[in-house]
Design an enzyme around this catalytic site. Structure first.
Site, PDB file in Angstrom:
ATOM      1  N   ASP A  99      -1.893  -0.297   7.483  1.00  0.00           N
ATOM      2  CA  ASP A  99      -2.490  -0.940   6.317  1.00  0.00           C
ATOM      3  C   ASP A  99      -2.817   0.167   5.332  1.00  0.00           C
ATOM      4  O   ASP A  99      -3.476   1.148   5.698  1.00  0.00           O
ATOM      5  CB  ASP A  99      -3.761  -1.699   6.722  1.00  0.00           C
ATOM      6  CG  ASP A  99      -4.365  -2.466   5.561  1.00  0.00           C
ATOM      7  OD1 ASP A  99      -3.598  -3.116   4.818  1.00  0.00           O
ATOM      8  OD2 ASP A  99      -5.592  -2.422   5.396  1.00  0.00           O
TER       9      ASP A  99
ATOM     10  N   ASP B 288      -4.453   0.657   1.507  1.00  0.00           N
ATOM     11  CA  ASP B 288      -5.137   0.042   0.368  1.00  0.00           C
ATOM     12  C   ASP B 288      -5.337   1.056  -0.737  1.00  0.00           C
ATOM     13  O   ASP B 288      -5.695   2.215  -0.481  1.00  0.00           O
ATOM     14  CB  ASP B 288      -6.525  -0.480   0.783  1.00  0.00           C
ATOM     15  CG  ASP B 288      -6.454  -1.698   1.676  1.00  0.00           C
ATOM     16  OD1 ASP B 288      -5.514  -2.497   1.527  1.00  0.00           O
ATOM     17  OD2 ASP B 288      -7.353  -1.855   2.526  1.00  0.00           O
TER      18      ASP B 288
END
Length: 164
Positions: A95, A97
């Site tokens: 992930d 971000d």
């Protein structure tokens, strides 16, 4: 003109260290990586019935717009096996971000910068404070260090003894 961007990376599936190292290498295609924090083992937040994460923060200088950077990040996640059709906030190989993008503020359906929950997440702020304690949140008007220090107790985050 190059913009200094801060990213938060996390992995809790497979070779977490390898996943983060590979992702950092892949980010070089989107700009120049100027700093990488230590790796931190972090307790899952929201959906807690899953393995602990390994997280780090990355500083990246890029010529990309926020939208182009996001498209590149999503491509890296996809190439590394990330599938977005599963449970949101569930286990994932990778992930990435976008936490801060210079002093830019973006609010669209697909992208919000600064990251809307960064000020509530120790797993974002602890690694980020290691490499950019004075980075400034353009909406909250506080530094990363101030945001981290304002967090309530909880959210287990511990530096992992590993080579980056």
């Amino acid at each position: 003109m190059r913009t200094l961007v801060y990213l938060s990376l996390g992995s809790n599936v497979g070779d977490r260290v390898g996943n983060l190292k590979t992702a950092v290498d892949q980010l070089e295609a989107l700009g120049r990586v100027t700093a990488v924090s230590s790796f931190y083992e972090t307790e899952p937040v929201e959906f807690t019935a899953q393995p602990w994460f390994l997280n780090c923060a990355v500083a990246l200088k890029t010529d990309n717009t926020p939208q182009k950077l996001l498209a590149g990040i999503l491509e890296i996640e996809k190439k590394m096996g990330r599938q977005r059709d599963g449970q949101q906030k569930g286990p994932r190989i990778l992930d990435i971000d976008i936490v801060l993008f210079g002093d830019v503020v973006v609010a669209t359906d697909g992208l919000t910068i600064p990251h809307p929950a960064m000020h509530q997440r120790r797993f974002v702020l602890e690694p980020l404070a290691e490499i950019a304690p004075e980075a400034f949140h353009p909406v909250l008007k506080l530094t990363v260090r101030e945001l981290r220090d304002a967090l309530p107790a909880g959210q287990a985050v511990r530096k992992k003894a590993t080579e980056r």
